[in-house]
Every structure is written in C-alpha cells, then in structure tokens.
Design an enzyme around this catalytic site. Structure first.
Site, PDB file in Angstrom:
ATOM      1  N   ARG A 249      -4.192  -0.517  -6.029  1.00  0.00           N
ATOM      2  CA  ARG A 249      -2.862   0.010  -5.764  1.00  0.00           C
ATOM      3  C   ARG A 249      -2.116   0.240  -7.076  1.00  0.00           C
ATOM      4  O   ARG A 249      -2.452  -0.330  -8.109  1.00  0.00           O
ATOM      5  CB  ARG A 249      -2.079  -0.900  -4.836  1.00  0.00           C
TER       6      ARG A 249
ATOM      7  N   LYS B  31       7.276  -3.177   0.169  1.00  0.00           N
ATOM      8  CA  LYS B  31       8.184  -2.676   1.201  1.00  0.00           C
ATOM      9  C   LYS B  31       9.168  -3.758   1.642  1.00  0.00           C
ATOM     10  O   LYS B  31      10.315  -3.472   1.932  1.00  0.00           O
ATOM     11  CB  LYS B  31       7.373  -2.253   2.420  1.00  0.00           C
TER      12      LYS B  31
ATOM     13  N   GLU C 232       2.568   3.047   7.836  1.00  0.00           N
ATOM     14  CA  GLU C 232       3.210   2.395   8.977  1.00  0.00           C
ATOM     15  C   GLU C 232       4.689   2.755   8.885  1.00  0.00           C
ATOM     16  O   GLU C 232       5.304   2.565   7.828  1.00  0.00           O
ATOM     17  CB  GLU C 232       3.036   0.876   8.901  1.00  0.00           C
TER      18      GLU C 232
HETATM   19  P1  ATP Z   1       2.604  -3.040   4.309  1.00  0.00           P
HETATM   20  O1  ATP Z   1       1.977  -4.080   3.443  1.00  0.00           O
HETATM   21  O2  ATP Z   1       3.955  -3.368   4.805  1.00  0.00           O
HETATM   22  O3  ATP Z   1       1.659  -2.453   5.324  1.00  0.00           O
HETATM   23  P2  ATP Z   1       2.026  -0.816   2.676  1.00  0.00           P
HETATM   24  O4  ATP Z   1       2.660  -0.580   1.353  1.00  0.00           O
HETATM   25  O5  ATP Z   1       0.592  -1.112   2.773  1.00  0.00           O
HETATM   26  O6  ATP Z   1       2.917  -1.903   3.309  1.00  0.00           O
HETATM   27  P3  ATP Z   1       1.573   1.360   4.509  1.00  0.00           P
HETATM   28  O7  ATP Z   1       2.571   2.188   5.219  1.00  0.00           O
HETATM   29  O8  ATP Z   1       0.612   0.597   5.306  1.00  0.00           O
HETATM   30  O9  ATP Z   1       2.409   0.403   3.572  1.00  0.00           O
HETATM   31  O10 ATP Z   1       0.814   2.243   3.435  1.00  0.00           O
HETATM   32  C1  ATP Z   1       0.276   3.508   3.707  1.00  0.00           C
HETATM   33  C2  ATP Z   1      -0.832   3.818   2.757  1.00  0.00           C
HETATM   34  O11 ATP Z   1      -0.358   3.791   1.415  1.00  0.00           O
HETATM   35  C3  ATP Z   1      -1.941   2.799   2.849  1.00  0.00           C
HETATM   36  O12 ATP Z   1      -3.178   3.481   2.842  1.00  0.00           O
HETATM   37  C4  ATP Z   1      -1.769   1.975   1.614  1.00  0.00           C
HETATM   38  O13 ATP Z   1      -2.997   1.471   1.187  1.00  0.00           O
HETATM   39  C5  ATP Z   1      -1.172   2.960   0.627  1.00  0.00           C
HETATM   40  N1  ATP Z   1      -0.372   2.262  -0.383  1.00  0.00           N
HETATM   41  C6  ATP Z   1       0.633   1.402  -0.162  1.00  0.00           C
HETATM   42  N2  ATP Z   1       1.116   0.907  -1.318  1.00  0.00           N
HETATM   43  C7  ATP Z   1       0.391   1.470  -2.315  1.00  0.00           C
HETATM   44  C8  ATP Z   1       0.394   1.368  -3.747  1.00  0.00           C
HETATM   45  N3  ATP Z   1       1.249   0.579  -4.390  1.00  0.00           N
HETATM   46  N4  ATP Z   1      -0.506   2.102  -4.432  1.00  0.00           N
HETATM   47  C9  ATP Z   1      -1.347   2.916  -3.796  1.00  0.00           C
HETATM   48  N5  ATP Z   1      -1.413   3.062  -2.459  1.00  0.00           N
HETATM   49  C10 ATP Z   1      -0.555   2.343  -1.717  1.00  0.00           C
END
Ligand code: ATP
Ligand code: MG
Length: 561
Positions: free
Chosen positions: A263, A273, A37
């Site tokens: 994650r 974030k 996002e």
């Molecule tokens: P938000 O909770 O604000 O949506 P987010 O960290 O999930 O934040 P996204 O931009 O939705 O942010 O994440 C993009 C992709 O990265 C998603 O598929 C998410 O699952 C993955 N991702 C985010 N944080 C992690 C992490 N700490 N480890 C592995 N994958 C992650």
C-alpha cells in the site's frame, strides 16, 4: 527497468500479466476491478489502486469494473457511494457500464452458501464471539473444533434458513466454512462467512438480516464478474488461501488470481480511513474535502490536478515491500504539472502601499504581460498601472542585509512588466513604528523593464495597481502534521500542525482574476500555485487556496534542522 516496447517502468504485476498472456490464460483477457467499501471518502492510497487497476486494463485493451464492497451496512452510505464515483471520474477513469455492488450478489452468495452446507463445507455455529476466539487458537497453538462443527447437513441447512428468516437474534448463530482448525494460517481455521445483523442496507433495505463476510463475498464477486487479476494490498496476502479455497469449492464461472502489492504510505499525513473519519467527525478539519487532507476531494480542492496525481502514482511504482513515500514526491509532481499548465499572474498577499510621486495623478496605463514565460500560445493580458500600487511587505526592508536585492531606502528595483522605481521616503505609523507607505519615483524610460542607459537593477518584484486591485481571501495551506509519521503515535491528534492554514483576508490581485472560475489554477508569480476554491467562491469574488509553494521549503528546513 523498462519494458522494451514500452516507456512505462515495468513492475511485477505487468510481468505476471505478460506471462499469463504468453500462456493464453483467460483467453488473453485482462479484467481488473477497483473495489472500495463505501464507508468513507477515497484518499491518495486509493488513487494508487485506481490508477493501477484502470491503467493496467487500458494498457492491455482490457476492462476495469467499479465495484462497491457493501457488505457492512452500518458504516456505509449513499453519500460515500456518490463521492467515490465522482472521484474516480475526476481522476480520469471510466468504468463505462460496469458499475457493480457486492449487494447485487446477495442472492447468489446465499445460494452458494447452501451449496457449501450441502457439500459438508460449511456449518452453523453458536459459539459466542469470545468462545470462538478461544477455540481459534494462536499463532503457535492449533485451534480446537467447535461442538457445532459436527451438526448434520440437515440441521445446518435448517438453521441457516432460519437465520435468514429472522428467527434468531443478532449474533446468536454464524455460518462458518469448514476448513481446518489446525491450519498454520489462522484465516483458514473455519472462518465465519455469514453473520446475523439486523441493519437496514442502503441498497437491499430490510430484505436481509444476515450478511456475508468480506472474504467470502470478495472472491465470489470477482468470479461472477469475470475478473482475471484481482489486485489488492499486502494485508490480504494471508487471506489468499481462503480466496482460493472458496472458489475451488463452488461452481463459479472462473477463478481469478489475487495479486497483492504494498500500500501507499505518505509521510506527514494519515491515510487510514478510520483516522480520516475521526478528523472529520471531531471537526479537526473542515470536512472530507478540507484542502489539507490527502482525500481525493481534499487534494482536488487544494488544486492538485488529476494529471499530477496520476503521474505520482505511476512514478512511485508498484512493489511488494512497504515503504513510506515522502510528501515532497507528490508535491513535486504537482509543481511540475502546474508549471507547464498554469498561467502566471500578479498577486500581492500582504500589501504595502507605494505612491509613485512623479506619476501623473489619475492616469492608468495598460501594460502587456504574457501568461507564461515559455508558452506563448497561452497568450497574455494587460495589467493596469497607476500612481498608487501595492507591493509585498517582504519585498521592502528599511535596513537590508547584504544579499537583499529588493526595495530599500535609496534603492532601485524593477516592477515586473512595468518600470524601475526608486524608494525615496518611508512613512511609518507614529505609534507602532510600522512601515505603512513608501514614496517612490519611477523612470518613464524604463517601461517594459529595460533602462536605455544600460543601468542594471538586481531585483524584480511583483505589484498590483491599488485602485484596480481585486481584494480577495487567500488561504495558505501547509502540512497537516508536524511529524513524518503521525499515525504511529497514540495521541496523533496532538501532532496536528497548528499552522497548517493561514487565512489572508485582503490580498490584492490583478483585476482580471475577478472573472476566474471555481477550480481554475494560477501561478501567483514568486509565490506559488493557487486554485479558486470550489466551495467558498462566489461570482466576482474568488477565494484562493494555495496548492503548493514554488520551491520545496520543507526540504530546506529539514536539512537545516
Ligand atoms: P478499510 O481498511 O476500512 O477497508 P481500505 O483503505 O482498505 O479501508 P477499501 O475501500 O477497502 O478501503 O479500499 C479499496 C481498495 O483500495 C482496496 O483494494 C485497497 O486494497 C486499496 N487501498 C486502500 N488503501 C490503499 C493504499 N494506502 N495504497 C494502495 N491501495 C490502497
Ligand atoms: Mg478494505
């Protein structure tokens, strides 16, 4: 665990894909996507997801899309969109011509919503947010059906069209999927799939005043792109039934499989974030690319290499259980890569002036020095040597303890690539008592570091010729937080490490570094790995960031502590 025909560690996702291929599911295709996002910069957790999605696709001769999940216009911006593409490219991955936006599908998503309404699978509701929460029930209590649930198809269609046409104010109505208010899975209790929100969208402008919700959008976007394996983090496990439900109701081209993994959590930092946003907005760091942040731009500016980050992501593997990875694992990957690739140079961070009394006044000689101890192909350079040099303040002690093998009154040490010197005299500031200069003599017969008479010295120290030195700013970075799990505490801001950066204004570097370019990396011998700052350096005036020390000093300290 390793696959037989493959040196990479196996993981449950590979096993799953292998099984799909055996059954010729998806006609043997593997198509993944990375779906950020655009509401912030990417961090090391995203790097894990990027590496996983792009590497799996490459491994199976498949494809990986980059898709922005841009359904939340108030938090999203073009700045983030651009930054994300730069970061993915910098990490070494390419989506070729497959750059997509969920907002590209807004028309289709709307048409699909009308299909759901016509099929009696969605309805317009006017419960307030509070009432809706009340009606939703709890983990132990089933939800109740909203009065709106029984509207006629015609009325639902009419209201939904008027929602789109802008006849209602924000929040007055929502579109909900009609699933099961008694489901044990709360995500299935008639979730909202569209809301009214007047907000200018960075791509669709003011075309829409209703926006689809993430869960509804994501599965359909995957299906429209022909994704086969939709890999996401564990918090979406409970959303999978909704992912499948939406696709089962609609005439979408395919039904991707959602697969969840744990994650990445890293200690001594934050990867939320929201928290990163707060650090940046409250100016607790200098920006998204502050070298102390675990953002991809931060790690890049710090000097971490893409290869090191990819290696880290591969090594930590993919699992179903939440774990916390120690920061030293990442730092060791960085050390290993930089050890192999970086040229060694001489740099004195905290200079102490040394006058070599028996060296001819005005003479400058050039000494040969290789760039890497075991990679001769990296070549070498000449370093100037002259009567006045700088050594590290730490490399001299007036009254040394037993195991101190560096310079002390009456002692002899080897100057790297140069000569033996002996300390004859110590000059001090008459008021502070601080050592300000050493008077030494050198032995001309020891050029290159060996004594013809076979005498040995225990210590070798680094140095830089004073008149030729390049004076530079060097920043020493350390961990951003003092505690392993700062994110857990409410007042996490108070846990910031006050010594996470130290700026040295007048480090003395060997002169060749004047021509170094932004992002070039070096090992400063005996000190660590350093990278030319890409933001603050100017031509002939590089600023260096310490990427990582040579040894893991944290591990030692925490054992001691
Ligand atoms: P938000 O909770 O604000 O949506 P987010 O960290 O999930 O934040 P996204 O931009 O939705 O942010 O994440 C993009 C992709 O990265 C998603 O598929 C998410 O699952 C993955 N991702 C985010 N944080 C992690 C992490 N700490 N480890 C592995 N994958 C992650
Ligand atoms: Mg997310």
């Amino acid at each position: 665990m390793t696959d037989n025909n493959n040196s990479r560690p196996s993981n449950f996702i590979r096993n799953l894909i292998n099984e799909d291929l055996r059954q010729n599911k998806n006609n043997g295709r593997v198509h993944t996507r990375f779906p950020p996002e655009p509401n912030g910069y990417l961090h090391v957790g995203h790097a894990k997801s990027i590496c996983l999605n792009f590497s799996l696709a490459a491994e199976y001769q498949g494809q990986c899309n980059l898709r922005y999940d841009d359904t939340n216009p108030e938090k999203e911006s073009q700045e983030y969109i651009d930054a994300i593409q730069n970061d993915v490219h910098w990490l070494g991955f390419d989506w070729e011509d497959r750059l997509y936006y969920a907002s590209d599908y807004f028309d289709r998503l709307y048409e699909y919503a009308e299909i759901l309404i016509r099929d009696g699978k969605a309805y317009v509701d006017d419960l307030s947010a509070d009432r809706m929460r009340e009606y939703r029930g709890t983990l132990t209590q089933p939800g109740r059906e909203s009065p709106g649930r029984n509207r006629s198809l015609e009325e639902n269609l009419d209201l939904f069209r008027r929602m789109r046409a802008g006849e209602f104010k924000d929040g007055a109505y929502v579109l909900r999927a009609r699933i099961d208010m008694a489901s044990p899975n709360i995500n299935m209790r008639d979730p909202v799939i569209y809301r009214i929100k007047r907000f200018h969208h960075h791509r669709t402008g003011d075309k829409w005043c209703i926006y689809p919700m993430y869960d509804y959008t994501h599965c359909i976007s995957d299906a429209l792109e022909g994704i086969t394996h939709s890999i996401c983090t564990l918090e979406f496990e409970d959303h999978r039934p909704l992912y499948d439900w939406c696709l089962d109701q609609l005439p979408v081209p395919c039904h991707p499989q959602q697969i969840e993994f744990a994650r990445l959590n890293l200690n001594y930092t934050v990867t939320s974030k929201r928290k990163l946003n707060e650090l940046v907005n409250e100016r607790l760091v200098s920006g998204w690319d502050d070298p102390r942040l675990p953002t991809i731009v931060g790690m890049r500016r710090r000097g971490y290499s893409p290869a090191a980050i990819r290696d880290f992501c591969e090594r930590i593997g993919v699992t179903k259980n939440e774990t916390v990875i120690d920061m030293s694992v990442l730092e060791n990957c960085v050390r290993e890569d930089l050890d192999r690739t970086c040229r060694r140079i001489l740099a004195v961070l905290r200079p102490l002036r040394v006058v070599i009394t028996n060296y001819p006044e005005g003479q400058v000689e050039q000494l040969e020095a290789p760039f890497h101890p075991n990679r001769p192909e990296l070549g070498g350079r000449q370093v100037p040597f002259s009567k006045v040099i700088y050594i590290e303040q730490d490399d001299f002690m007036e009254d040394p303890p037993k195991k101190f093998f560096r310079l002390a009154p009456g002692r002899e040490v080897r100057l790297r690539y140069a000569y033996f010197i002996r300390c004859d005299e110590v000059l001090k500031d008459s008021t502070t008592g601080e050592v300000i200069e050493l008077r030494c003599t050198y032995d001309p017969a020891t050029r290159g570091g060996k004594a013809p008479d076979g005498r040995k010295v225990k210590g070798t120290i680094h140095w830089v010729a004073a008149d030729q030195a390049l004076t530079a700013e060097v920043r020493l970075y350390d961990r951003l937080f003092n505690v392993p799990d700062p994110g857990r505490e409410d007042d996490w801001r108070s846990l910031l490490n006050p010594h996470s950066v130290e700026v040295i204004n007048n480090a003395c570097l060997e002169p060749g570094l004047a021509s170094s370019r932004p992002e070039e990396r070096f090992q400063f011998e005996r000190q660590g790995y350093f990278c030319v700052d890409r933001r603050d350096s100017a031509a002939g005036r590089p600023v260096f960031n310490r990427t990582v020390t040579l040894k893991d000093s944290w591990e030692k300290e925490s054992r001691r502590g």
